[in-house]
Design a protein around this motif. Structure first.
Motif, PDB file in Angstrom:
ATOM      1  N   THR A 808       1.056  -1.156  -0.137  1.00 55.89           N
ATOM      2  CA  THR A 808      -0.049  -0.079  -0.150  1.00 55.89           C
ATOM      3  C   THR A 808       0.972   1.350  -0.243  1.00 55.89           C
ATOM      4  O   THR A 808       2.013   1.391   0.885  1.00 55.89           O
ATOM      5  CB  THR A 808      -0.809  -0.142   1.172  1.00 55.89           C
ATOM      6  N   VAL A 809       0.765   2.104  -0.832  1.00 57.36           N
ATOM      7  CA  VAL A 809       1.635   3.164  -1.207  1.00 57.36           C
ATOM      8  C   VAL A 809       0.980   4.623  -0.454  1.00 57.36           C
ATOM      9  O   VAL A 809      -0.330   4.423  -0.294  1.00 57.36           O
ATOM     10  CB  VAL A 809       1.850   3.584  -2.465  1.00 57.36           C
ATOM     11  N   GLY A 810       1.911   5.264   0.329  1.00 55.93           N
ATOM     12  CA  GLY A 810       1.478   6.496   0.799  1.00 55.93           C
ATOM     13  C   GLY A 810       1.848   7.847   0.025  1.00 55.93           C
ATOM     14  O   GLY A 810       1.319   9.006   0.680  1.00 55.93           O
ATOM     15  N   VAL A 811       2.363   7.733  -0.950  1.00 59.12           N
ATOM     16  CA  VAL A 811       2.719   8.921  -1.672  1.00 59.12           C
ATOM     17  C   VAL A 811       2.309   8.787  -3.136  1.00 59.12           C
ATOM     18  O   VAL A 811       2.397   7.506  -3.548  1.00 59.12           O
ATOM     19  CB  VAL A 811       4.336   9.353  -1.648  1.00 59.12           C
ATOM     20  N   ALA A 812       2.042   9.701  -3.780  1.00 55.89           N
ATOM     21  CA  ALA A 812       1.765   9.573  -5.326  1.00 55.89           C
ATOM     22  C   ALA A 812       3.040   9.431  -6.103  1.00 55.89           C
ATOM     23  O   ALA A 812       4.088  10.296  -5.657  1.00 55.89           O
ATOM     24  CB  ALA A 812       0.938  10.614  -5.836  1.00 55.89           C
ATOM     25  N   GLY A 813       3.259   8.904  -7.258  1.00 52.74           N
ATOM     26  CA  GLY A 813       4.296   8.974  -8.283  1.00 52.74           C
ATOM     27  C   GLY A 813       4.238   7.633  -8.989  1.00 52.74           C
ATOM     28  O   GLY A 813       3.167   6.940  -9.147  1.00 52.74           O
ATOM     29  N   THR A 814       5.369   7.376  -9.635  1.00 55.34           N
ATOM     30  CA  THR A 814       5.751   6.232 -10.365  1.00 55.34           C
ATOM     31  C   THR A 814       6.176   5.131  -9.553  1.00 55.34           C
ATOM     32  O   THR A 814       7.451   5.427  -9.081  1.00 55.34           O
ATOM     33  CB  THR A 814       6.468   6.473 -11.571  1.00 55.34           C
ATOM     34  N   TYR A 815       5.482   3.938  -9.688  1.00 51.84           N
ATOM     35  CA  TYR A 815       5.998   2.868  -8.672  1.00 51.84           C
ATOM     36  C   TYR A 815       6.649   2.019  -9.696  1.00 51.84           C
ATOM     37  O   TYR A 815       6.468   1.729 -10.689  1.00 51.84           O
ATOM     38  CB  TYR A 815       4.989   2.403  -7.981  1.00 51.84           C
ATOM     39  N   THR A 816       7.934   1.458  -9.168  1.00 50.64           N
ATOM     40  CA  THR A 816       8.570   0.395  -9.773  1.00 50.64           C
ATOM     41  C   THR A 816       9.207  -0.517  -8.689  1.00 50.64           C
ATOM     42  O   THR A 816       9.549  -0.387  -7.563  1.00 50.64           O
ATOM     43  CB  THR A 816       9.963   0.889 -10.467  1.00 50.64           C
ATOM     44  N   ALA A 817       9.105  -1.753  -9.289  1.00 45.75           N
ATOM     45  CA  ALA A 817       9.872  -3.169  -8.442  1.00 45.75           C
ATOM     46  C   ALA A 817      11.035  -3.709  -9.158  1.00 45.75           C
ATOM     47  O   ALA A 817      10.828  -3.970 -10.383  1.00 45.75           O
ATOM     48  CB  ALA A 817       8.928  -3.951  -8.218  1.00 45.75           C
ATOM     49  N   THR A 818      11.982  -4.122  -8.583  1.00 50.07           N
ATOM     50  CA  THR A 818      13.202  -4.565  -8.973  1.00 50.07           C
ATOM     51  C   THR A 818      13.547  -5.816  -8.544  1.00 50.07           C
ATOM     52  O   THR A 818      13.711  -5.785  -7.036  1.00 50.07           O
ATOM     53  CB  THR A 818      14.374  -3.524  -9.119  1.00 50.07           C
ATOM     54  N   ALA A 819      13.725  -6.818  -9.270  1.00 44.03           N
ATOM     55  CA  ALA A 819      14.124  -8.386  -8.814  1.00 44.03           C
ATOM     56  C   ALA A 819      15.701  -8.349  -8.680  1.00 44.03           C
ATOM     57  O   ALA A 819      16.214  -7.912  -9.649  1.00 44.03           O
ATOM     58  CB  ALA A 819      13.428  -9.197  -9.317  1.00 44.03           C
ATOM     59  N   HIS A 820      16.329  -8.918  -7.512  1.00 40.75           N
ATOM     60  CA  HIS A 820      17.442  -9.393  -7.297  1.00 40.75           C
ATOM     61  C   HIS A 820      17.700 -11.025  -7.049  1.00 40.75           C
ATOM     62  O   HIS A 820      16.820 -11.163  -6.137  1.00 40.75           O
ATOM     63  CB  HIS A 820      18.252  -8.462  -6.256  1.00 40.75           C
ATOM     64  N   GLY A 821      18.758 -11.568  -7.445  1.00 42.28           N
ATOM     65  CA  GLY A 821      18.697 -12.802  -7.226  1.00 42.28           C
ATOM     66  C   GLY A 821      17.745 -13.921  -8.332  1.00 42.28           C
ATOM     67  O   GLY A 821      17.360 -13.325  -9.202  1.00 42.28           O
ATOM     68  N   LEU A 822      17.556 -14.858  -7.853  1.00 46.66           N
ATOM     69  CA  LEU A 822      17.605 -15.832  -6.657  1.00 46.66           C
ATOM     70  C   LEU A 822      19.046 -16.345  -6.529  1.00 46.66           C
ATOM     71  O   LEU A 822      19.805 -16.697  -7.482  1.00 46.66           O
ATOM     72  CB  LEU A 822      16.843 -16.883  -6.495  1.00 46.66           C
ATOM     73  N   VAL A 823      19.715 -16.518  -5.227  1.00 47.42           N
ATOM     74  CA  VAL A 823      21.116 -17.123  -5.116  1.00 47.42           C
ATOM     75  C   VAL A 823      20.944 -18.254  -4.256  1.00 47.42           C
ATOM     76  O   VAL A 823      19.877 -18.464  -3.215  1.00 47.42           O
ATOM     77  CB  VAL A 823      22.162 -16.081  -4.698  1.00 47.42           C
ATOM     78  N   PRO A 824      21.537 -19.539  -4.491  1.00 48.63           N
ATOM     79  CA  PRO A 824      21.537 -20.852  -3.530  1.00 48.63           C
ATOM     80  C   PRO A 824      22.378 -20.446  -2.226  1.00 48.63           C
ATOM     81  O   PRO A 824      23.153 -19.510  -2.374  1.00 48.63           O
ATOM     82  CB  PRO A 824      22.319 -21.833  -4.519  1.00 48.63           C
ATOM     83  N   ALA A 825      22.027 -21.063  -1.432  1.00 46.46           N
ATOM     84  CA  ALA A 825      22.708 -21.137   0.134  1.00 46.46           C
ATOM     85  C   ALA A 825      24.138 -21.464  -0.101  1.00 46.46           C
ATOM     86  O   ALA A 825      24.234 -22.585  -0.652  1.00 46.46           O
ATOM     87  CB  ALA A 825      21.785 -21.994   0.956  1.00 46.46           C
ATOM     88  N   GLU A 826      25.090 -20.870   0.240  1.00 47.74           N
ATOM     89  CA  GLU A 826      26.428 -21.232   0.494  1.00 47.74           C
ATOM     90  C   GLU A 826      26.576 -21.887   1.970  1.00 47.74           C
ATOM     91  O   GLU A 826      26.027 -21.286   2.794  1.00 47.74           O
ATOM     92  CB  GLU A 826      27.375 -20.070   0.340  1.00 47.74           C
ATOM     93  N   HIS A 827      27.291 -22.982   1.989  1.00 46.54           N
ATOM     94  CA  HIS A 827      27.413 -23.858   3.325  1.00 46.54           C
ATOM     95  C   HIS A 827      28.846 -23.657   3.937  1.00 46.54           C
ATOM     96  O   HIS A 827      29.791 -23.733   2.918  1.00 46.54           O
ATOM     97  CB  HIS A 827      26.984 -25.114   2.913  1.00 46.54           C
ATOM     98  N   HIS A 828      28.927 -23.473   5.129  1.00 47.39           N
ATOM     99  CA  HIS A 828      30.171 -23.518   5.692  1.00 47.39           C
ATOM    100  C   HIS A 828      30.184 -24.441   7.047  1.00 47.39           C
ATOM    101  O   HIS A 828      29.018 -24.013   7.784  1.00 47.39           O
ATOM    102  CB  HIS A 828      30.639 -22.003   6.385  1.00 47.39           C
ATOM    103  N   ASN A 829      30.810 -25.620   6.759  1.00 44.12           N
ATOM    104  CA  ASN A 829      30.728 -26.626   7.803  1.00 44.12           C
ATOM    105  C   ASN A 829      32.083 -26.778   8.580  1.00 44.12           C
ATOM    106  O   ASN A 829      33.118 -26.598   8.152  1.00 44.12           O
ATOM    107  CB  ASN A 829      30.507 -28.148   7.120  1.00 44.12           C
ATOM    108  N   ASP A 830      31.670 -26.817   9.929  1.00 47.78           N
ATOM    109  CA  ASP A 830      32.841 -26.847  10.758  1.00 47.78           C
ATOM    110  C   ASP A 830      32.373 -27.374  12.265  1.00 47.78           C
ATOM    111  O   ASP A 830      31.298 -27.670  12.155  1.00 47.78           O
ATOM    112  CB  ASP A 830      33.551 -25.403  11.165  1.00 47.78           C
ATOM    113  N   THR A 831      33.357 -27.247  13.183  1.00 52.78           N
ATOM    114  CA  THR A 831      32.910 -27.569  14.296  1.00 52.78           C
ATOM    115  C   THR A 831      33.114 -26.340  15.584  1.00 52.78           C
ATOM    116  O   THR A 831      34.054 -25.719  15.165  1.00 52.78           O
ATOM    117  CB  THR A 831      33.463 -28.845  15.078  1.00 52.78           C
TER     118      THR A 831
END
Length: 992
Positions: A808-831
């Motif tokens: 829901t927008v609270g101001v007038a104007g030109t609305y745009t949406a930009t997508a980024h990703g998707l990226v897979p999970a990177e794993h760091h395994n240790d103890t």
């Protein structure tokens, strides 16, 4: 400090504890067991007795049987976890179902796995909320009688109609009580005291002379009908100092002051340093008192405080005063206990805190809606003193001490070493100070401590001045004759003392001055809203006089905190304003015993006195300063008073659970199912729609509508029309604009707020008043505009798919949406191994921490997530290139997550900390997602962008993805812009 240790599925009414920061002073004398393990609170899934048993029936044999069953379930849990039942300290069965136990982190983890356990919580501390420090020289008669009561209109209002708290019991949870105080004497006219249960602890706990020989025995009476001690965990974990009392006897003075303010006897002569002051009365002088000592010199543990609340409802109290505060979390052990107490009809007044005048400073538990959070104001009574300089100039201030003759005066700045301007302990030179009046500046140490330093160095008086003219002037029991004043006058005296050879001054006590014109004003120290974290409810709820409140004291203060031998003190704090409201509730309870706690609160709020000024003594106060205004009951015989409000905003147990759906979802094992059920039953599940006497909207995206319901508590039909004072820059409409409500009936209406030019991110205030049939029912309004309201995160499934983001927008104007990703999970395994002291960072961390480097460059959203099952509890901390902690996650168990939005480029280090691992290092998998700021990944905007939007428009953006690998967790983000400016972000989490 670790808070929530583990969850094992929380029942619909079970809430987790997250109180004030832990800690406590080292004790010189401690009972055996000090330092062994730690203290934890176990919350059970089953409801406490108050959900199935009336408060009046809690002492019956049937309740005792149910209580025994609950206790047996507690012991079963302990045995299942391999912990001796003897390690249990406090047991809760009335307003909370659970117990506290002394154990270590491994024991807490084992407890969390037991059937029937909702949560295991690290015990933490809260503090009293007085402004910590702590008359006429010719002994003339006092110049006013019951000035506070006159100011509040009680003498010609409630008292004239016989409403003085008769038959009402006030419970005061605090530092204990001085039972011999004249405001607590039984004159033989009070009702017979009820018999209090003593099966587990004394109901009149005085006379432990084995610990402190000054703890004289005392028999409770029909005024002080009970006094219990709840310091079990405190004594095991912090320990008592040698000069504290190991009983309900007060060695601090705070508890005696709050109790006598709320319900002390009427028309008692006060006297400080041998000089008569004013005639003093409690707000509800005919009410009876039960004192619960749950605070030691270093504060009070949540486990002990909750035990006091639990016992108070079983003892049959009608009102609780809780001049205690800490962290502003919504869910905690004491807030939960107060929720059940409110459901039983127990009114609770809680001090808002003394961290003002900055915003967002209201503490917990005052921030939750089922208690009344109380701010502090002044009233036109001033214990006055003056300083007359050798050049003839006179400066007035506050004082309850005696005066001096003409003496040399010296600026503390030139009277010693480092911090001598503040008269810090050990800073003043006896050679320079002896025989002189010392000018001391506020800051660094306590006010009374400054006077102690002046006395130590041989000074004969003190002039204490504030760092600003808007601050409160206090009238503590100082160790030397003292006058306190504003900054400007203090600076003038400083110039005189530093520039006049042979400078002299004389301190004179002027007695009581009732011509304090700047009243009522908000005190400088009183905590302000917006409320944290639930800013859709306005806090404080109300304010009351909380400066220079004359009431009881202990004559045997511990630790040399104030001069000994004084039964009276005129002190300040929201601790002092809260019992004014508690006493007011006692009067309302006598007049309307059938009212719910919410109805009484509504009556007090909607009929309050709104013409209060800010601490600058000029600007009108706003709702974040005083809530609805200053409490003023009015006459029981008049309409549009707290006694006859006409219409009230009532709320009950399930209404408050609906509030938790918005502000405390961690309270529920299955929040979606629980909150969905509440919504289907017609209960509001957003904080702004809680049926509250004030109207708060923290994020108005152009237009927002809330619903309220009023109930007629009068004996006649009421026809009322909405009168609105709209916040600046907004249009407010009420539908229907006129309502007719029959006696005992309810009527709902909607309030719509539309932004017509208010700035984004700035709170604006107004009010709604229902007027008609002789009544005026006023609610403050606080609104804050936002440019866009978008979900923080959405989820999706499948190797390809779509999802919709609604904003829901609270101001007038030109609305745009930009997508980024998707990226897979990177794993760091240790103890990682166990950190011996469970503290990061500390010298012994060693293998108890792992360090994982990351380089962030052009990242739109970064996330790290660590979850490990079983008994293990790991935490994560993110450090920047300088080693500064920029984010951390220290939840109970190992369910940790850190998110950064558009982090600065650079090198970072993630710390994996072994908070509770045990003897064997544990393996972990730290997952991370670094979503790039660039576009063109597998996440795309399918529709809805760009588009032209107007204020209040809803925008549906469809995002889609494809080509993902099954079984891999992906993360992306969508950036929302209006007119090219980033307004919000939505995380997109996809698990194919």
């Amino acid at each position: 400090m670790k808070r929530i240790i583990a969850f094992a599925g929380v029942a619909a009414t079970a809430v987790a504890f997250a109180g004030a920061s832990a800690g406590g002073a080292n004790a010189t004398t401690a009972p055996s067991g000090k330092g062994v393990g730690g203290s934890y609170i176990v919350v059970m899934q089953a409801d406490p007795l108050l959900r199935s048993t009336k408060q009046s029936d809690l002492r019956t044999s049937g309740a005792q049987s149910k209580r025994a069953a609950l206790k047996a379930s507690h012991d079963k849990v302990l045995k299942g976890a391999g912990i001796a039942v003897s390690r249990k300290v406090n047991t809760y069965t009335n307003a909370l179902n659970g117990f506290s136990v002394l154990t270590d982190a491994k024991g807490a983890a084992a407890l969390a796995k037991q059937p029937g356990v909702a949560a295991v919580l690290k015990d933490e501390m809260r503090q009293p909320t007085a402004i910590a420090a702590a008359v006429n020289e010719a002994k003339a008669a006092p110049s006013g009688v019951n000035d506070l009561q006159k100011f509040l209109g009680l003498d010609t209002g409630a008292y004239a109609k016989g409403i003085k708290g008769n038959g009402v019991i006030v419970g005061v949870i605090d530092t204990g009580i001085w039972p011999e105080h004249p405001m607590l004497r039984d004159n033989g006219t009070f009702p017979a005291a009820p018999t209090l249960d003593e099966s587990e602890r004394s109901a009149c706990a005085f006379g432990n002379q084995a610990w402190n020989p000054n703890d004289k025995p005392f028999t409770c009476n029909n005024k002080l009908i009970g006094a219990r001690e709840f310091l079990d965990v405190y004594k095991s974990q912090t320990g008592l100092e040698h000069d504290e009392f190991d009983s309900a006897r007060d060695n601090e003075g705070h508890g005696t002051h709050t109790a006598t303010t709320a319900a002390g006897n009427a028309n008692v002569q006060s006297r400080i340093f041998g000089v008569n002051k004013d005639i003093v009365s409690g707000i509800a002088p005919r009410a009876q008192i039960i004192a619960y000592k749950a605070l030691g010199d270093a504060g009070g543990y949540g486990s002990d405080l909750t035990a006091a609340i639990d016992q108070a409802v079983a003892d049959g109290v009608d009102v609780i005063n809780y001049s205690i505060g800490g962290g502003a979390e919504v869910v905690s052990a004491d807030t939960l206990a107060f929720l059940f107490a409110a459901d039983a009809g127990v009114f609770a007044a809680v001090s808002a805190g003394n961290d003002g005048p900055g915003p967002e400073t209201v503490g917990g538990p005052a921030n939750v809606p089922w208690v009344t959070g109380v701010g502090a104001t002044t009233f036109p009574r001033n214990f006055a003193g003056r300083v007359k300089l050798g050049d003839g100039r006179v400066f007035k201030g506050t004082s309850v001490t005696k005066g001096t003759g003409v003496k040399p005066i010296i600026d503390g700045t030139h009277a010693g070493g480092t911090d001598s301007r503040y008269c810090v302990e050990g800073s003043l030179s006896a050679a320079k100070v002896r025989g002189k009046i010392v000018l001391c500046e506020r800051g660094v140490n306590g006010r009374v401590a400054k006077s102690a330093e002046v006395k130590r160095a041989g000074g004969v008086g003190m002039v204490l001045f504030n760092s600003t003219d808007g601050d409160t002037m206090f009238s503590d029991n100082f160790f030397v004759p003292t006058v306190m004043m504003d900054y400007t006058n203090g600076a003038r005296i400083r110039r005189y003392a530093n520039n006049t050879p042979g400078a002299t001054a004389r301190i004179t006590n002027l007695g009581m001055d009732t011509l304090w014109h700047y009243s009522p004003t908000v005190t400088y120290f009183s905590s302000r809203g917006p409320t944290v974290p639930n800013s859709d409810t306005i806090k404080p709820d109300i304010s009351a006089p909380g400066a220079q409140i004359m009431a009881g004291n202990t004559p045997m203060p511990s630790g040399g905190s104030q001069p000994a031998g004084q039964l009276w003190q005129a002190i300040a704090g929201t601790s002092m304003s809260s019992p004014v409201v508690a006493g007011s509730y006692a009067l309302l309870k006598q007049a309307h015993p059938e009212w719910s706690a919410a109805a009484a609160k509504s009556a007090l709020m909607t009929q309050s006195y709104a013409a209060v000024r800010k601490n600058d003594r000029v600007t009108p106060a706003d709702p974040f300063d005083t809530g609805s205004g200053m409490a003023k009951l009015g006459s029981p015989g008049a309409k549009s008073t707290s006694f006859q409000p006409g219409l009230v905003y009532d709320a009950g147990f399930y209404d408050y659970l609906g509030f938790l759906c918005d502000e405390g979802r961690e309270a529920f094992a299955n929040p979606d199912a629980t909150c969905g059920g509440l919504a289907n039953a017609g209960y509001a599940t957003t904080a702004e729609n809680l049926n509250y006497p004030s109207i708060g909207m923290s994020a108005v995206p152009g237009t927002m509508t809330v619903k309220r319901t009023v109930t007629n508590v009068s004996s006649q039909a009421i026809t009322a029309t909405a009168s609105v004072r709209a916040p600046q820059g907004y249009r407010v409409t009420v539908s229907p604009a006129t309502i007719t409500v029959a006696p005992g009936a309810s009527k709902s209406f909607e309030v719509s707020v539309t932004n017509t030019g208010a700035p984004i991110g700035a709170w604006r205030f107004g009010s709604l008043t229902w007027q008609g049939s002789g009544y005026a029912v006023r609610s403050p309004i606080a609104v804050n505009a936002t440019r866009i309201a978008s979900p923080a995160e959405i989820t999706g499934t499948g190797t390809s798919g779509q999802a919709t983001i609604t904003s829901t927008v609270g101001v007038a104007g030109t609305y745009t949406a930009t997508a980024h990703g998707l990226v897979p999970a990177e794993h760091h395994n240790d103890t990682v191994a166990q950190d011996p002291d469970q503290t990061y960072p500390s010298p012994d961390d060693g293998a108890g921490v792992d360090r994982i480097p990351y380089t962030l460059n052009g990242v739109d959203h970064a996330r790290w997530k660590l979850d490990v099952g079983g008994d293990v509890d790991l935490d994560i901390y993110l450090l920047d290139s300088s080693g500064k902690v920029v984010a951390q996650s220290t939840n109970g168990g190992t369910d940790e997550q850190i998110d950064l939005v558009r982090p600065a480029d650079g090198t970072y280090t993630m710390i994996v900390h072994g908070w509770a691992v045990g003897a064997t290092p544990v393996a972990y998998d730290l997952r991370s997602w670094l979503v790039p700021a660039t576009t063109g990944g597998s996440l795309s905007v399918v529709s809805g962008s760009p588009q032209n939007v107007a204020v209040g428009d809803k925008v549906d953006v469809v995002v889609g993805w494809s080509g993902l690998t099954a079984g891999v967790e992906y993360l992306g983000s969508v950036t929302h812009r209006i007119g090219g400016t980033i307004e919000a972000d939505t995380v997109v989490a996809v698990n194919p």
